[in-house]
Design an enzyme around this catalytic site. Structure first.
Site, short mmCIF file in Angstrom:
data_model
loop_
_atom_site.label_atom_id
_atom_site.label_comp_id
_atom_site.label_asym_id
_atom_site.label_seq_id
_atom_site.Cartn_x
_atom_site.Cartn_y
_atom_site.Cartn_z
N THR A 1 1.55 -4.57 4.33
CA THR A 1 1.40 -4.93 5.76
C THR A 1 0.82 -6.33 5.97
O THR A 1 1.05 -6.93 7.01
CB THR A 1 0.48 -3.93 6.47
OG1 THR A 1 -0.76 -3.86 5.77
CG2 THR A 1 1.13 -2.57 6.55
N ASP A 2 0.08 -6.85 4.96
CA ASP A 2 -0.65 -8.10 5.21
C ASP A 2 0.27 -9.26 5.56
O ASP A 2 -0.07 -10.08 6.41
CB ASP A 2 -1.55 -8.46 4.01
CG ASP A 2 -2.75 -7.53 3.93
OD1 ASP A 2 -3.06 -6.88 4.96
OD2 ASP A 2 -3.36 -7.43 2.85
N THR B 1 0.81 -1.22 0.00
CA THR B 1 0.00 0.00 0.00
C THR B 1 0.85 1.26 0.00
O THR B 1 0.48 2.28 -0.60
CB THR B 1 -0.91 -0.01 1.26
OG1 THR B 1 -1.81 -1.10 1.13
CG2 THR B 1 -1.69 1.27 1.40
N ASP C 1 1.49 -6.79 -4.24
CA ASP C 1 0.66 -6.73 -3.04
C ASP C 1 1.20 -7.87 -2.18
O ASP C 1 1.43 -8.98 -2.68
CB ASP C 1 -0.80 -6.99 -3.43
CG ASP C 1 -1.73 -6.89 -2.24
OD1 ASP C 1 -2.61 -6.02 -2.29
OD2 ASP C 1 -1.59 -7.67 -1.28
N SER C 2 1.40 -7.62 -0.90
CA SER C 2 2.15 -8.62 -0.13
C SER C 2 1.39 -9.92 0.07
O SER C 2 1.98 -10.92 0.49
CB SER C 2 2.61 -8.05 1.22
OG SER C 2 1.57 -8.00 2.13
N SER C 3 0.10 -9.95 -0.26
CA SER C 3 -0.61 -11.23 -0.19
C SER C 3 -0.08 -12.19 -1.26
O SER C 3 -0.34 -13.38 -1.21
CB SER C 3 -2.12 -11.02 -0.32
OG SER C 3 -2.38 -10.16 -1.39
N1 ASP Z 1 -2.75 -5.64 0.80
C1 ASP Z 1 -1.67 -4.72 1.03
C2 ASP Z 1 -0.37 -5.51 1.06
O1 ASP Z 1 -0.18 -6.26 1.98
C3 ASP Z 1 -1.85 -4.03 2.33
C4 ASP Z 1 -0.72 -3.12 2.70
O2 ASP Z 1 0.21 -2.92 1.98
O3 ASP Z 1 -0.78 -2.55 3.77
O4 ASP Z 1 0.42 -5.34 0.15
#
Ligand code: ASP
Length: 210
Positions: A89-90, A12, A57-59
């Site tokens: 963050t995920d 994000t 996206d970290s997912s």
């Molecule tokens: N879905 C996003 C990710 O993990 C959320 C984030 O970056 O905070 O890449």
């Protein structure tokens, strides 16, 4: 002056509006960094910027990306005093844990951070998290892998994402926070580890891909 390498993996923090919602765009975040005067102030380290491709996206992070980030840090280890990995963050806590096992006993700090809101938004937490991460990465007593977020410094093996919306997204599980950063001051709760001059980390080649 200390030198820090920023490794931007996606998330994000660097997303921008697209037709399909927020998504990272190559080159966008590097340009945005130039507009943050705090990151160029005197107490900040000098920094270089490396963007991974594709931005994720970290997912979508897998063991392969963990191995790749660790290998990159190993390759650049002698050229920098510290590393700041920018990450969604995920799965940030998982990457922090993976890097803690892939890079052990590092006298140089490896900091992971990101943000709950994109750097393109006026109320973003990206600027504060970046500033705090740079500050921590430039401190002589900072070592090993840690996660810096919302003013907390958390050991890489202890972080857990507990809140999806709040800026206070991460907690330290069954272990105290290493410290906090408030108004540009680092306050350590735990005495820093001591490393001998010239100590070298142990890099592990890879975690097994499933
Ligand atoms: N879905 C996003 C990710 O993990 C959320 C984030 O970056 O905070 O890449």
């Amino acid at each position: 002056m200390k030198r820090v390498l920023i490794i931007y993996t996606g998330g994000t923090i660097g997303m921008t509006r697209t037709e399909n919602g927020y998504a990272p765009r190559a080159g966008y975040f590097r340009a945005a960094l130039d507009g943050i005067s705090d990151l160029h102030s005197e107490e900040m380290p000098a920094w270089d910027f490396l963007e991974l491709s594709p931005l994720l996206d970290s997912s979508n992070m897998t063991v392969r990306e963990w191995n790749c980030i660790a290998a990159l840090i190993a390759q650049k280890y002698n050229d920098y005093d510290g590393f700041v990995v920018l990450h969604g963050t995920d799965t940030m806590a998982y990457t922090a844990a993976a890097l803690s096992y892939l890079i052990q006993a590092s006298p140089k700090p490896i900091v992971i951070t990101g943000s709950q809101k994109s750097i393109c938004l006026h109320d973003t937490d990206a600027r504060m998290n970046l500033y705090n991460s740079f500050l921590y990465a430039a401190d002589d007593d900072s070592h090993d892998v840690s996660l810096v977020f919302d003013g907390k410094v958390i050991l890489g093996t202890r972080a857990r994402k507990e809140r999806t919306k709040s800026y206070n997204a991460f907690s330290s599980v069954d272990y105290p926070e290493i410290g906090v950063i408030r108004d540009g001051k680092l306050i350590r709760y735990l005495a820093p580890k001591q490393y001998m001059d010239g100590a070298k980390p142990t890099f592990y080649d890879k975690l097994e891909e499933l």
